[in-house]
Write a protein that holds these residues in place. Structure first.
Motif, mmCIF file in Angstrom:
data_model
loop_
_atom_site.group_PDB
_atom_site.id
_atom_site.type_symbol
_atom_site.label_atom_id
_atom_site.label_comp_id
_atom_site.label_asym_id
_atom_site.label_seq_id
_atom_site.Cartn_x
_atom_site.Cartn_y
_atom_site.Cartn_z
ATOM 1 N N GLY A 110 10.085 25.216 61.765
ATOM 2 C CA GLY A 110 10.998 25.349 62.512
ATOM 3 C C GLY A 110 10.897 25.274 64.641
ATOM 4 O O GLY A 110 11.887 25.873 65.345
ATOM 5 N N HIS A 111 10.118 25.986 64.562
ATOM 6 C CA HIS A 111 9.460 25.697 65.954
ATOM 7 C C HIS A 111 9.746 24.556 67.435
ATOM 8 O O HIS A 111 10.038 23.564 66.079
ATOM 9 C CB HIS A 111 7.743 25.638 66.369
ATOM 10 C CG HIS A 111 6.961 26.436 67.520
ATOM 11 N ND1 HIS A 111 7.495 25.828 68.753
ATOM 12 C CD2 HIS A 111 6.859 27.327 68.614
ATOM 13 C CE1 HIS A 111 6.726 26.179 69.559
ATOM 14 N NE2 HIS A 111 6.876 27.192 69.662
ATOM 15 N N PRO A 112 10.842 24.760 68.247
ATOM 16 C CA PRO A 112 10.788 23.399 69.024
ATOM 17 C C PRO A 112 9.790 22.341 69.025
ATOM 18 O O PRO A 112 10.205 21.122 69.392
ATOM 19 C CB PRO A 112 11.777 23.825 69.925
ATOM 20 C CG PRO A 112 10.993 25.139 70.093
ATOM 21 C CD PRO A 112 10.569 25.537 68.288
ATOM 22 N N GLU A 113 8.746 22.416 69.175
ATOM 23 C CA GLU A 113 7.786 22.139 69.504
ATOM 24 C C GLU A 113 7.036 21.239 68.129
ATOM 25 O O GLU A 113 6.139 20.537 68.453
ATOM 26 C CB GLU A 113 6.349 22.714 70.412
ATOM 27 C CG GLU A 113 7.127 23.077 71.818
ATOM 28 C CD GLU A 113 5.796 23.076 72.971
ATOM 29 O OE1 GLU A 113 4.817 23.221 72.175
ATOM 30 O OE2 GLU A 113 6.031 23.878 74.013
ATOM 31 N N ARG A 114 7.141 21.580 67.192
ATOM 32 C CA ARG A 114 6.414 21.188 66.056
ATOM 33 C C ARG A 114 7.115 19.467 65.657
ATOM 34 O O ARG A 114 8.817 19.364 65.510
ATOM 35 C CB ARG A 114 6.917 21.718 64.492
ATOM 36 C CG ARG A 114 6.539 21.504 63.792
ATOM 37 C CD ARG A 114 6.126 22.339 62.273
ATOM 38 N NE ARG A 114 5.741 22.434 60.946
ATOM 39 C CZ ARG A 114 4.308 22.951 60.604
ATOM 40 N NH1 ARG A 114 4.201 23.317 61.833
ATOM 41 N NH2 ARG A 114 3.626 22.048 60.143
ATOM 42 N N LEU A 115 6.575 18.301 65.394
ATOM 43 C CA LEU A 115 6.420 16.790 65.374
ATOM 44 C C LEU A 115 7.555 17.408 63.910
ATOM 45 O O LEU A 115 7.403 17.687 62.794
ATOM 46 C CB LEU A 115 5.420 16.520 65.465
ATOM 47 C CG LEU A 115 4.529 16.633 66.898
ATOM 48 C CD1 LEU A 115 3.515 15.349 66.140
ATOM 49 C CD2 LEU A 115 5.216 16.148 68.075
ATOM 50 N N CYS A 116 8.247 15.970 64.047
ATOM 51 C CA CYS A 116 9.453 15.815 62.714
ATOM 52 C C CYS A 116 8.533 14.321 62.211
ATOM 53 O O CYS A 116 7.988 13.223 62.754
ATOM 54 C CB CYS A 116 10.361 15.403 63.414
ATOM 55 S SG CYS A 116 11.567 16.513 63.888
ATOM 56 N N PRO A 117 7.893 14.280 61.037
ATOM 57 C CA PRO A 117 6.669 13.437 60.264
ATOM 58 C C PRO A 117 7.391 12.012 60.143
ATOM 59 O O PRO A 117 6.753 11.094 59.826
ATOM 60 C CB PRO A 117 6.164 13.856 59.253
ATOM 61 C CG PRO A 117 7.696 15.283 59.108
ATOM 62 C CD PRO A 117 7.785 15.229 60.117
ATOM 63 N N GLU A 118 9.060 12.343 59.920
ATOM 64 C CA GLU A 118 9.924 10.768 59.779
ATOM 65 C C GLU A 118 9.844 10.232 61.186
ATOM 66 O O GLU A 118 11.076 9.126 60.718
ATOM 67 C CB GLU A 118 11.091 11.712 59.229
ATOM 68 C CG GLU A 118 11.682 12.001 59.667
ATOM 69 C CD GLU A 118 11.533 14.307 59.470
ATOM 70 O OE1 GLU A 118 12.411 14.688 60.190
ATOM 71 O OE2 GLU A 118 11.079 14.062 58.681
ATOM 72 N N VAL A 119 10.049 10.790 62.287
ATOM 73 C CA VAL A 119 10.158 10.176 63.390
ATOM 74 C C VAL A 119 9.244 9.558 63.730
ATOM 75 O O VAL A 119 8.028 10.217 64.733
ATOM 76 C CB VAL A 119 10.694 11.149 64.790
ATOM 77 C CG1 VAL A 119 11.449 10.590 65.690
ATOM 78 C CG2 VAL A 119 12.030 11.689 63.030
ATOM 79 N N PRO A 120 8.674 8.215 64.137
ATOM 80 C CA PRO A 120 7.091 7.797 64.694
ATOM 81 C C PRO A 120 7.681 7.832 66.431
ATOM 82 O O PRO A 120 8.331 8.720 67.045
ATOM 83 C CB PRO A 120 7.983 6.086 64.528
ATOM 84 C CG PRO A 120 9.458 6.397 64.670
ATOM 85 C CD PRO A 120 9.543 7.252 63.811
ATOM 86 N N LEU A 121 6.172 8.236 66.687
ATOM 87 C CA LEU A 121 6.036 8.343 68.356
ATOM 88 C C LEU A 121 6.102 7.643 68.598
ATOM 89 O O LEU A 121 5.895 6.058 69.149
ATOM 90 C CB LEU A 121 4.371 8.994 68.206
ATOM 91 C CG LEU A 121 3.865 10.201 67.315
ATOM 92 C CD1 LEU A 121 2.477 10.142 68.119
ATOM 93 C CD2 LEU A 121 4.213 11.317 68.457
#
Length: 81
Positions: free
Chosen positions: A47-58
């Motif tokens: 839930g932290h705003p800086e946590r990466l979403c695994p489904e969104v590619p870099l």
């Protein structure tokens, strides 16, 4: 007069700091159920705003920054997916 004003302002700052410490809640870090606390944390909590979403590619810029920060390059690099 100047000394009196300085004392008054310092006590006001101390009161504001104490008030802020009372009203700002910092939640404790969750402890794993197995009790292992000597491990390094694995990043920001859920839930932290800086946590990466695994489904969104870099993006290409993010991959470049990752290569620069880690000082590595090549196809076996973790950011080269």
């Amino acid at each position: 007069m100047r000394t009196l004003l300085t004392r008054y302002l310092r006590s006001c700052v101390g009161a504001l700091v104490a008030f802020g410490q009372i009203w700002i809640y910092i939640p404790p870090v969750p402890v794993p159920e197995d009790g292992a606390t000597d491990e390094a944390p694995g990043g920001p909590p859920p839930g932290h705003p800086e946590r990466l979403c695994p489904e969104v590619p870099l993006s290409e810029a993010e991959m470049t920054w990752g290569r620069q920060l880690l000082g590595a390059s090549g196809p076996d690099h973790p950011y080269e997916r």
